[in-house]
Write a protein that holds these residues in place. Structure first.
Motif, mmCIF file in Angstrom:
data_model
loop_
_atom_site.group_PDB
_atom_site.id
_atom_site.type_symbol
_atom_site.label_atom_id
_atom_site.label_comp_id
_atom_site.label_asym_id
_atom_site.label_seq_id
_atom_site.Cartn_x
_atom_site.Cartn_y
_atom_site.Cartn_z
ATOM 1 N N LYS A 3 0.851 -1.190 0.000
ATOM 2 C CA LYS A 3 0.000 0.000 0.000
ATOM 3 C C LYS A 3 0.882 1.235 0.000
ATOM 4 N N ALA A 4 0.509 2.214 -0.801
ATOM 5 C CA ALA A 4 1.233 3.488 -0.792
ATOM 6 C C ALA A 4 0.208 4.588 -1.061
ATOM 7 N N PRO A 5 0.562 5.843 -0.706
ATOM 8 C CA PRO A 5 -0.407 6.930 -0.903
ATOM 9 C C PRO A 5 -0.825 7.089 -2.357
ATOM 10 N N GLY A 6 0.074 6.828 -3.278
ATOM 11 C CA GLY A 6 -0.279 6.986 -4.685
ATOM 12 C C GLY A 6 0.652 6.168 -5.550
ATOM 13 N N TRP A 7 0.404 6.236 -6.854
ATOM 14 C CA TRP A 7 1.192 5.418 -7.781
ATOM 15 C C TRP A 7 2.674 5.780 -7.733
ATOM 16 N N GLN A 8 2.946 7.075 -7.660
ATOM 17 C CA GLN A 8 4.325 7.551 -7.692
ATOM 18 C C GLN A 8 5.158 6.930 -6.548
ATOM 19 N N GLU A 9 4.619 6.998 -5.358
ATOM 20 C CA GLU A 9 5.314 6.449 -4.189
ATOM 21 C C GLU A 9 5.482 4.936 -4.321
ATOM 22 N N LEU A 10 4.418 4.306 -4.814
ATOM 23 C CA LEU A 10 4.441 2.862 -4.990
ATOM 24 C C LEU A 10 5.548 2.471 -5.952
ATOM 25 N N LYS A 11 5.602 3.173 -7.055
ATOM 26 C CA LYS A 11 6.583 2.856 -8.086
ATOM 27 C C LYS A 11 8.008 3.087 -7.580
ATOM 28 N N GLU A 12 8.204 4.191 -6.893
ATOM 29 C CA GLU A 12 9.547 4.473 -6.388
ATOM 30 C C GLU A 12 10.002 3.400 -5.420
ATOM 31 N N ALA A 13 9.116 3.031 -4.510
ATOM 32 C CA ALA A 13 9.473 2.000 -3.533
ATOM 33 C C ALA A 13 9.737 0.666 -4.217
ATOM 34 N N LEU A 14 8.903 0.336 -5.187
ATOM 35 C CA LEU A 14 9.080 -0.934 -5.891
ATOM 36 C C LEU A 14 10.386 -0.964 -6.666
ATOM 37 N N GLU A 15 10.706 0.147 -7.309
ATOM 38 C CA GLU A 15 11.946 0.191 -8.073
ATOM 39 C C GLU A 15 13.157 0.034 -7.163
ATOM 40 N N ALA A 16 13.106 0.742 -6.034
ATOM 41 C CA ALA A 16 14.213 0.637 -5.085
ATOM 42 C C ALA A 16 14.318 -0.788 -4.561
ATOM 43 N N GLY A 17 13.183 -1.374 -4.177
ATOM 44 C CA GLY A 17 13.176 -2.702 -3.587
ATOM 45 C C GLY A 17 13.572 -3.773 -4.587
ATOM 46 N N LEU A 18 12.940 -3.759 -5.746
ATOM 47 C CA LEU A 18 13.193 -4.802 -6.737
ATOM 48 C C LEU A 18 14.593 -4.676 -7.324
ATOM 49 N N GLY A 19 15.116 -3.444 -7.324
ATOM 50 C CA GLY A 19 16.478 -3.244 -7.798
ATOM 51 C C GLY A 19 17.485 -3.962 -6.916
ATOM 52 N N ARG A 20 17.162 -4.077 -5.646
ATOM 53 C CA ARG A 20 18.082 -4.729 -4.715
ATOM 54 C C ARG A 20 17.761 -6.208 -4.526
ATOM 55 N N TYR A 21 16.669 -6.647 -5.138
ATOM 56 C CA TYR A 21 16.254 -8.030 -4.942
ATOM 57 C C TYR A 21 16.685 -8.870 -6.138
ATOM 58 N N CYS A 22 17.296 -10.005 -5.833
ATOM 59 C CA CYS A 22 17.712 -10.902 -6.894
ATOM 60 C C CYS A 22 16.814 -12.129 -6.843
ATOM 61 N N CYS A 23 15.952 -12.255 -7.874
ATOM 62 C CA CYS A 23 14.975 -13.341 -7.874
ATOM 63 C C CYS A 23 15.692 -14.670 -8.111
ATOM 64 N N PRO A 24 15.576 -15.615 -7.144
ATOM 65 C CA PRO A 24 16.309 -16.877 -7.279
ATOM 66 C C PRO A 24 15.813 -17.682 -8.490
ATOM 67 N N PRO A 25 16.684 -18.551 -9.028
ATOM 68 C CA PRO A 25 16.255 -19.367 -10.166
ATOM 69 C C PRO A 25 15.112 -20.288 -9.754
ATOM 70 N N GLY A 26 14.198 -20.513 -10.666
ATOM 71 C CA GLY A 26 13.060 -21.378 -10.356
ATOM 72 C C GLY A 26 11.896 -20.655 -9.706
ATOM 73 N N ILE A 27 12.072 -19.342 -9.446
ATOM 74 C CA ILE A 27 10.988 -18.571 -8.850
ATOM 75 C C ILE A 27 10.529 -17.512 -9.856
ATOM 76 N N LYS A 28 9.225 -17.470 -10.083
ATOM 77 C CA LYS A 28 8.675 -16.433 -10.949
ATOM 78 C C LYS A 28 8.089 -15.312 -10.099
ATOM 79 N N LEU A 29 8.403 -14.079 -10.501
ATOM 80 C CA LEU A 29 7.902 -12.929 -9.763
ATOM 81 C C LEU A 29 6.888 -12.182 -10.625
ATOM 82 N N ILE A 30 5.709 -11.949 -10.068
ATOM 83 C CA ILE A 30 4.669 -11.239 -10.809
ATOM 84 C C ILE A 30 4.421 -9.891 -10.149
#
Length: 737
Positions: A701-728
């Motif tokens: 949950k975030a106040p708006g799309w902008q905040e959501l996107k920024e947080a997701l970009e920061a988070g997913l940028g640091r996250y390395c999806c392990p092999p065999g796992i699909k991220l949606i």
DNA sequence: AGCACGCCGACT
DNA sequence: GTCGGCGTGCTC
């Protein structure tokens, strides 16, 4: 000059656009949406231009080879593509296919001679390039020649220079068209039948005051080339007439129109209404059209031969170069959310496309989504209201039946005494009955009476439903299992609990042996043709009871129906979804609207175990505003949309342990980056295992799309999806997962 | 699609 | 030790 190009690599579009150089000869020829031939690796392929970057970090930038079509997609449509890719967090190459037909057909490039008759008037000294004179002479004799034939006659770079010189000096003009047949110049008249338009004009007299007022606003919007509207019209209030008149107004301005309906089965009736008025300007577009047909329709829209497209959500990406109006009928329907990448919401995309192309957007519904009505209350959508039913139709009488009492009195069937009575008198009067039930099959719950064993799907971890053909089926993956009637664990007897459409059908046949019963659910409607058959049979009164699921709740207009029964209003009420109450309200209101659409008085009976539930009581009263106020208050308190923007991150994999640990490490990273981000979960998905894969989810949950996107970009940028796992990644989830 | 790179098993 | 299976990822 550089261009970024979405490149086709075999059957796939490469997700991230690649950067190429635009050769001097093609500057001016290449714009957003141009289809080009480009080198890739040691071979060649095609691609679509989607941008003009100032610089590139890539060293060996290759050069665009050839223009295959200068305007495959209109520029604003390319802008929409890029906006969607950013908004829904997916790659442009994933978004592009939505906008393209299954087969890309190449237009041919022609050169036409404009500069006087014959070679007599031509002086070789006029031209700088010696080849230019030869080419000019050739063109002046032939009049109109394909680029291909010129190339074969004069291979090499010289020809390009010659043509450039001729074009610059006005001797020749370049054209793009289909095939080699002589130019069929007809672009002048849009081909609109004057008579039909006049018919439409005359019908305005028959509009109610409310309809005329709504139309007035839409016409003003159309003239200004902007405006977003919410048309809130109760069932039977004539929203479609308003749409038709707005379509006519858009056509009069030379603009095209997109009309979306929530599902397939609703296309024919909308298309027929439009075709009556606008004839061959109307085309149909949806995912199940055969490839060739889809391509043909796409071409017609692009060329302007057709101007109105009716279809399901994918029709929103039709290549209309001049767009005046987008209508989204039954706006509240969850089917407007796409459940594959890019996970877009047609309502949001429509508003964006309207803004980019200067088109008016109309969202129509009898029971608007809470989000849309909220936007209207904020003035971001202009609210247009139709409260009167046209043609003297009356609202049906609605009665709520308390099923707890039925059971206290020891009854065990699924039809209350009251509903049985009404069915009997309705059938006696020679009228028709519609029974609505949100579950197919015979018995949705199967349990062993002795040990509590429940047969479940091995792929999906959900209970199996018993069907009348003696098989147990999974309603998620279609798995079938035989039925032995005894428990495989303890040998006890298995009980069949709950009612599906088949069971209600059986009960009706027992109680009313004389009734002619039809069933309409996804089991009996394997093909759209079958649905058409059932629809027509019932319309022609070949049957007098129709039992069905979702599909019969929407838009269907059966004049012979005077009784509608809802077997179990509670099924959708307690789903683990913050929209469950809204869905229930919408469903019941829509179902109730099926009764007494004509002058005959209709009756609706709603069976429920929760007769006090506001979603049910207010639906019975057809009181949208009260329901909205309750719902919006609850959304505010619980911090749900429209007060926050939601996202869902889904993780899937074959091994549950891996999925869980991936979900937890992703959650930890997101909790670290989030300032304005609220992370809920990880939690198993509503259906924790589908087709053999385990599924866990995080809700953000975030106040708006902008905040959501920024947080997701920061988070997913640091996250390395392990092999065999699909991220949606899903922005604004609408359906349970 | 093609082509490079890379990580395991069978061979000289 | 090397050769080569083809799985994965890149192609401006």
């Amino acid at each position: 000059m550089l261009a970024s190009v979405i490149v086709n690599s075999s059957k796939q579009w490469i997700g991230q656009p690649l950067v190429y150089e635009v050769p001097a000869s093609l500057i001016g020829e290449i714009r957003l949406g141009t289809w080009v031939r480009v080198p890739i690796g040691n071979r060649e392929t095609d691609g679509v231009v989607v941008g003009f970057p100032q610089e590139s970090t890539v060293q060996n930038v290759k050069v665009i080879g050839e223009v295959l079509d200068p305007e495959l997609l209109p520029s604003p449509v390319v802008e929409l593509l890029l906006w969607m890719s950013e908004y829904y967090l997916c790659l442009p190459g994933e978004t592009l296919p939505l906008f393209l037909p299954p087969i890309l057909k190449r237009r041919q490039c022609f050169w036409s001679w404009l500069g006087g008759k014959g070679r007599e008037g031509l002086d070789p000294a006029l031209f700088i390039n010696p080849l230019t004179f030869e080419v000019a002479a050739y063109l002046s004799r032939r009049g109109r020649v394909t680029q291909r034939s010129l190339k074969s006659r004069w291979p090499g770079k010289e020809l390009d220079l010659a043509l450039q010189e001729l074009e610059a000096r006005g001797f020749v003009v370049r054209e793009w068209s289909w095939g080699s047949k002589a130019s069929k110049k007809q672009a002048s008249s849009p081909g609109l039948e004057e008579e039909n338009l006049r018919d439409i004009e005359q019908q305005v007299i028959n509009l109610t005051f409310e309809q005329r007022l709504a139309l007035k606003y839409l016409e003003i919007g159309l003239k200004q080339g902007k405006g977003n509207f919410l048309l809130h019209g109760i069932t039977g209030s004539g929203k479609t007439e308003v749409y038709l008149r707005a379509v006519a107004a858009a056509l009069n301005l030379g603009k095209g129109v997109i009309v979306l309906v929530p599902e397939h089965s609703l296309i024919p009736q909308m298309a027929e209404r439009l075709k009556e008025a606008f004839g061959h300007l109307v085309v149909i577009l949806h995912g199940d059209l055969p490839t060739g047909e889809r391509t043909g329709v796409w071409e017609k829209l692009r060329s302007g031969e057709a101007k109105i497209v009716v279809g399901t959500r994918s029709a929103l990406f039709a290549p209309l170069p001049e767009l005046g109006l987008i209508v989204i009928d039954e706006e509240h329907s969850p089917t407007y959310k796409h459940e594959a990448n890019p996970r877009y919401d047609a309502r949001e995309v429509a508003l964006k496309r309207g803004q980019l192309q200067g088109a008016v957007v109309v969202l129509g519904s009898a029971t608007p989504s809470t989000e849309a009505y909220f936007l209207a209350s904020r003035g971001q959508l202009k609210l247009l209201v139709l409260k009167q039913r046209v043609a003297g139709g009356q609202l049906p009488k609605v009665e709520i039946i308390d099923m707890r009492e039925e059971y206290l009195q020891g009854r065990s069937g699924y039809l209350s005494v009251r509903l049985q009575e009404e069915i009997r008198t309705t059938l006696k009067r020679g009228e028709q009955v519609l029974l609505f039930l949100n579950r197919r099959g015979y018995a949705p719950h199967v349990t062993c009476r002795c040990c509590g064993y429940v047969p479940t799907c091995t792929n999906c971890a959900v209970g199996l439903t018993y069907h009348v053909d003696g098989k147990l089926r999974c309603h998620y993956c279609g798995l079938e299992k035989g039925w032995r009637g005894s428990c495989p664990r303890c040998g006890g007897s298995l009980a069949l609990l709950g009612a599906g459409t088949q069971r209600v059908e059986a009960e009706i046949r027992t109680i009313f042996p004389e009734a002619r019963v039809l069933r309409a659910d996804s089991d009996s409607l394997k093909s759209p043709r079958r649905w058409r058959e059932i629809y027509n049979l019932f319309l022609a009164r070949q049957a007098n009871v129709l039992i069905g699921t979702q599909t019969i709740a929407k838009g269907m207009d059966f004049p012979g129906v005077s009784l509608v029964g809802v077997i179990n209003a509670d099924v959708s009420l307690f789903l683990p979804d913050f929209r469950a109450r809204e869905r229930t309200f919408q469903l019941l209101t829509q179902v109730a609207g099926r009764a007494g659409r004509r002058s005959r008085e209709g009756k609706v009976l709603i069976q429920t175990f929760n007769p006090q539930e506001p979603a049910i009581v207010l639906a019975a009263r057809q009181d949208y505003e009260s329901f909205y106020h309750l719902e919006i208050a609850s959304r505010r308190t619980l911090r749900y949309p429209p007060f926050v923007k939601l996202a869902r991150l889904g993780l899937m994999g074959l091994y549950e342990g891996e999925v869980i640990s991936a979900a937890f490490s992703l959650a930890r990273i997101l909790k670290e980056v989030g300032t304005s981000l609220e992370v809920l979960g990880p939690a198993p998905a509503a259906i924790p295992k589908v087709r053999g894969e385990y599924r866990w989810q995080l809700t953000l949950k975030a106040p708006g799309w902008q905040e959501l996107k920024e947080a997701l970009e920061a988070g997913l940028g640091r996250y390395c999806c392990p092999p065999g796992i699909k991220l949606i990644k899903e922005i604004g989830p609408v359906n349970l997962w």
